[in-house]
Scaffold this active site. Structure first.
Site, PDB file in Angstrom:
ATOM      1  CG  ASP A   1     -22.563 -21.007 -42.148  1.00 22.04           C
ATOM      2  OD1 ASP A   1     -21.564 -21.458 -41.711  1.00 22.04           O
ATOM      3  OD2 ASP A   1     -22.401 -19.936 -40.850  1.00 22.04           O
TER       4      ASP A   1
ATOM      5  CE1 TYR B   1     -26.448 -18.153 -31.510  1.00 25.08           C
ATOM      6  CE2 TYR B   1     -28.418 -17.032 -33.151  1.00 25.08           C
ATOM      7  CZ  TYR B   1     -27.196 -16.836 -33.188  1.00 25.08           C
ATOM      8  OH  TYR B   1     -26.045 -16.436 -33.642  1.00 25.08           O
TER       9      TYR B   1
ATOM     10  CE  LYS C   1     -30.610 -12.052 -36.321  1.00 22.90           C
ATOM     11  NZ  LYS C   1     -32.754 -12.447 -35.902  1.00 22.90           N
TER      12      LYS C   1
HETATM   13  C1  F6R Z   1     -24.551 -14.139 -35.969  1.00 21.82           C
HETATM   14  C2  F6R Z   1     -23.235 -15.949 -35.812  1.00 21.82           C
HETATM   15  C3  F6R Z   1     -21.723 -14.906 -35.031  1.00 21.82           C
HETATM   16  C4  F6R Z   1     -22.506 -16.067 -33.436  1.00 21.82           C
HETATM   17  C5  F6R Z   1     -21.002 -15.316 -33.590  1.00 21.82           C
HETATM   18  C6  F6R Z   1     -20.944 -17.123 -31.872  1.00 21.82           C
HETATM   19  O1  F6R Z   1     -24.830 -15.087 -37.529  1.00 21.82           O
HETATM   20  O2  F6R Z   1     -22.765 -16.560 -36.719  1.00 21.82           O
HETATM   21  O3  F6R Z   1     -21.940 -14.017 -34.467  1.00 21.82           O
HETATM   22  O4  F6R Z   1     -23.041 -16.590 -33.405  1.00 21.82           O
HETATM   23  O5  F6R Z   1     -19.833 -15.723 -33.290  1.00 21.82           O
HETATM   24  O6  F6R Z   1     -20.436 -18.234 -31.838  1.00 21.82           O
HETATM   25  P1  F6R Z   1     -20.223 -19.602 -31.520  1.00 21.82           P
HETATM   26  O7  F6R Z   1     -21.619 -19.334 -30.044  1.00 21.82           O
HETATM   27  O8  F6R Z   1     -20.603 -20.399 -31.982  1.00 21.82           O
HETATM   28  O9  F6R Z   1     -19.069 -19.425 -30.477  1.00 21.82           O
HETATM   29 MG    MG Z   2     -21.521 -19.339 -39.652  1.00 14.82          MG
HETATM   30 MG    MG Z   3     -23.763 -16.360 -42.191  1.00 11.38          MG
END
Ligand code: F6R
Ligand code: MG
Ligand code: MG
Length: 404
Positions: A31, A248, A251
């Site tokens: 990603d 974190y 995933k």
């Molecule tokens: C799960 C994922 C998304 C982010 C969520 C919060 O793998 O990538 O669900 O965890 O959109 O993202 P932030 O913390 O970047 O605002």
């Molecule tokens: Mg992403």
């Molecule tokens: Mg992804």
């Protein structure tokens, strides 16, 4: 086990001298930023990565390639003759991600460069953030493979379908009625916390296999081999970002390569295992259980609650290192009912809001932001008289980990 694998590689290379070279399929993903939050890869980043791979093809490093996306993950599918873990091929992938990241940054895409955890490439992308699944084999006269790419879930999400494909006769008729599959398959299972692996044979050790892989956050099927000739049948990317970074970072959104037909499960038996939208860990903030929904490339994007978790299946014929295809295998009304059931399950799970078992359990939440909240509240917890002395078992004792 390692010796057996080396022996097999040696024999493959001996045969190679006599009958032709081995082909390697490398699927490497990361990603590196996406269009509108974590929704999907931007086409310009696909273009930037494709340019790097096209040059590697001109230079003879890879034979063919296909660049695509699974939700917000940029997927590099490459065929070449250089074997697994090849530094040149890995460098090509790394450069492709770097170039795509530049574009992502120019466009201000969200979380640009997210999965590239290090700046220093030293011969292999493993441990640097990208996920890797690679397999090497002598091509059969016709070599069908299926590449699965999932978004918003973890490598253990493939445990259940892999078991069904290679060990469950109610899924794979060939296990019962095709003599070439009748000896069963060997599962290499990785303990991602301890960095250990074990090989177990199906059907003989089926219950032991299930005892491990039913804990998909920890025990991940890494490879499957056919018995008794140890032909590689499947391989999964097993990188767990939070375990690499210690915090974190989303995933791990796994990929998997499976060989099909003529002594392996048929394409239809492989796909059949995805007709049940089983619950997987991931979804919003990598912290929720939700159904794994099989979708076409067109629907390879996440929306509702950053999900639900999705999986795409692309079929290729491999001929002299050329990737012929792809066939977009879940682009079919035969999976409509699975998708519909996934929507119903998604509704049901969502209604639990922040409650388990929609939200992951405490061990899995350890790598998200929840520990910060618990730390903040710690001074406000006051002792109370329970009337008994609680026996507190540490989570690693519950999961059987050995610590000194
Ligand atoms: C799960 C994922 C998304 C982010 C969520 C919060 O793998 O990538 O669900 O965890 O959109 O993202 P932030 O913390 O970047 O605002
Ligand atoms: Mg992403
Ligand atoms: Mg992804």
């Amino acid at each position: 086990m390692r010796i057996l694998t080396l022996l097999h590689t040696y024999i493959v290379h001996m045969v190679l001298g006599l009958s032709g070279r081995t082909t390697t399929i490398s699927v490497i993903k990361a990603d590196i930023g996406s269009l509108v939050g974590h929704h999907r890869v931007h086409p310009d980043t696909i273009l930037a990565a494709s340019r790097v791979l096209a040059e590697a093809k001109r230079n003879g490093i890879i034979k063919s390639f296909y660049v695509t996306n699974a939700g917000d993950d940029l997927q590099l599918i490459m065929a070449h003759f250089k074997g697994v873990d090849n530094p040149e091929v890995h460098e090509v992938a790394w450069n492709a991600f770097k170039e795509a990241t530049k574009v992502a940054k120019e466009l201000g895409l969200y979380a640009a460069g997210q999965d590239l955890l290090s700046d220093a490439f030293s011969g292999n992308v493993r441990g640097l953030g990208p996920g890797v699944a690679e397999m090497e084999f002598v091509e059969r006269p016709s070599e069908p493979i299926v590449i699965f790419m999932a978004d918003k879930t973890e490598p253990g999400a493939f445990n259940l379908p892999l078991f069904r494909i290679f060990a469950d006769p109610f899924n794979t008729a060939g296990l019962v009625i095709d003599p070439r599959l009748h000896n069963g398959f060997t599962f290499e299972i990785l303990d991602v916390y301890e960095g250990k692996a074990v090989e177990l044979n199906a059907p003989d050790e089926m219950y032991d296999i299930l005892a491990l892989i039913g804990t998909p956050g920890r025990y991940v099927i890494k490879r499957v081999y056919r018995r008794p000739d140890r032909e590689i049948a499947a391989v999964v990317s097993s990188e767990r970002l939070s375990l690499i970074a210690g915090r974190y970072v989303g995933k791990d959104d796994p990929v998997m390569i499976v060989r099909a037909q003529s002594g392996f499960p048929a394409v239809g038996e492989i796909l059949e295992a995805f007709s049940f939208p089983h619950l997987v860990a991931g979804w919003m903030r990598g912290s929720h259980y939700g159904p794994l929904m099989p979708v076409s490339l067109r629907d390879s994007k996440v929306t509702r609650f950053d999900g639900p978790p999705r999986v795409v299946a692309l079929g290729f014929q491999v001929k002299n290192g050329e990737l012929i295809g792809p066939a977009d295998l879940f682009d079919d009304p035969a999976f409509d009912e699975t998708r519909r059931l996934a929507q119903i399950i998604a509704d049901y799970m969502r209604r639990h809001g922040p409650f388990m078992p929609h939200r992951l359990g405490p061990e899995e939440m350890e790598y998200t932001t929840l520990p910060e909240v618990l730390r903040k509240l710690a001074p406000r917890f006051k002792p109370v008289e329970l009337g008994y002395k609680p026996i507190v078992r540490r989570s690693e004792e519950l999961t059987g980990a050995q610590h000194d």
